[in-house]
Write an enzyme that holds these catalytic residues in place. Structure first.
Site, PDB file in Angstrom:
ATOM      1  N   HIS A 135       0.835  -1.198   0.000  1.00 43.75           N
ATOM      2  CA  HIS A 135       0.000   0.000   0.000  1.00 43.75           C
ATOM      3  C   HIS A 135       0.870   1.248   0.000  1.00 43.75           C
ATOM      4  CE1 HIS A 135      -3.340  -2.662   1.262  1.00 43.75           C
ATOM      5  NE2 HIS A 135      -4.100  -1.726   0.724  1.00 43.75           N
ATOM      6  N   LYS A 139      -0.896   4.703   4.442  1.00 45.07           N
ATOM      7  CA  LYS A 139      -1.711   3.647   5.040  1.00 45.07           C
ATOM      8  C   LYS A 139      -1.264   3.422   6.478  1.00 45.07           C
ATOM      9  CE  LYS A 139      -4.538  -0.013   4.862  1.00 45.07           C
ATOM     10  NZ  LYS A 139      -5.993   0.150   4.831  1.00 45.07           N
TER      11      LYS A 139
END
Length: 238
Positions: A135, A139
């Site tokens: 990610h 995140k």
């Protein structure tokens, strides 16, 4: 529908961009700058709330929506240690809640595929399984809620694995999840089965946030007028 967007960051704005084509409008937009505007009275302007904030604020936001008597769709992850509290409040208020670790239609099909593959692998102990998730660096939770959902799908049917861990592991009963944070990745999840003979790998890669945003709107349309607790399985008929 009139929709309250609780969390007006990149995801909230992506959701809003799809609203006009589906006949919806955002009547309340909450971010870190106008948090004080998130009140029961303001929420009652909306038919449905969509909550995308973070693990620290999500539980209280959900409780406020339930108090306001409006259905709420939640995509925040990392707060499920408080699930029993939120579930009890939803039932006590006769409210409506739809939670998903990932709203992408493709990811939810991927969840079903992952579980079916694990079922097939249950009788093939020569294959070792692991997960990788990638990610963007903003995140906040690791592993991602999507990775945890994938892991739980495997643990539910693969008898040789008992728990997941978020690090490299040689323990035969631990399911390894490796988390990477690389910009500008919207999200990639891989499930890999390896043996001395061959490897089997399934992968989902998001190209942008549109799939997540569309899924959240589909969830909002589904939950409008309903009572109870739902998931994307009901929305997509999986």
């Amino acid at each position: 529908m009139n929709i309250a967007l609780i969390g007006y960051g990149k995801m909230g704005k992506a959701i809003e961009s799809l609203m006009p084509d589906r006949g919806h409008q955002a009547v309340l937009k909450i971010d870190e700058h106008n948090r004080a505007s998130l009140t029961v009275e303001q929420l009652r302007q909306a038919d449905v709330a969509i909550e995308f904030t973070g693990p620290d604020s999500a539980p209280e936001n959900l409780l406020l929506c339930l108090e306001a008597g409006i259905p709420v769709v939640c995509g925040s992850t990392g707060w499920l240690d408080q699930w029993s509290r939120i579930k009890a409040a939803c039932e006590a208020q006769n409210g409506a809640l739809l939670y998903a670790s990932n709203f992408s239609v493709g990811v939810n099909i991927f969840f079903a595929l992952n579980q079916r593959l694990a079922e097939l692998m249950n009788t093939h102990p020569e294959y070792e399984v692991s997960l990788t998730e990638i990610h963007h660096t903003a995140k906040r939770d690791a592993p991602s809620g999507t990775a945890i959902t994938l892991a739980e799908g495997i643990l539910g049917v693969l008898d040789r694995k008992k728990d997941w861990v978020n690090h490299l592991s040689d323990h035969p009963e631990e399911l390894e999840i490796l988390s990477e944070r690389i910009d500008p990745a919207p999200g990639t999840h891989k499930v890999r089965y390896t043996s001395d003979i061959d490897d089997i790998e399934i992968t989902h890669t998001a190209h942008n946030r549109k799939g997540f945003a569309l899924g959240a709107l589909l969830a909002a349309e589904y939950i409008y007028g309903k009572k109870g607790i739902y998931t994307m399985k009901q929305v997509l008929g999986l």
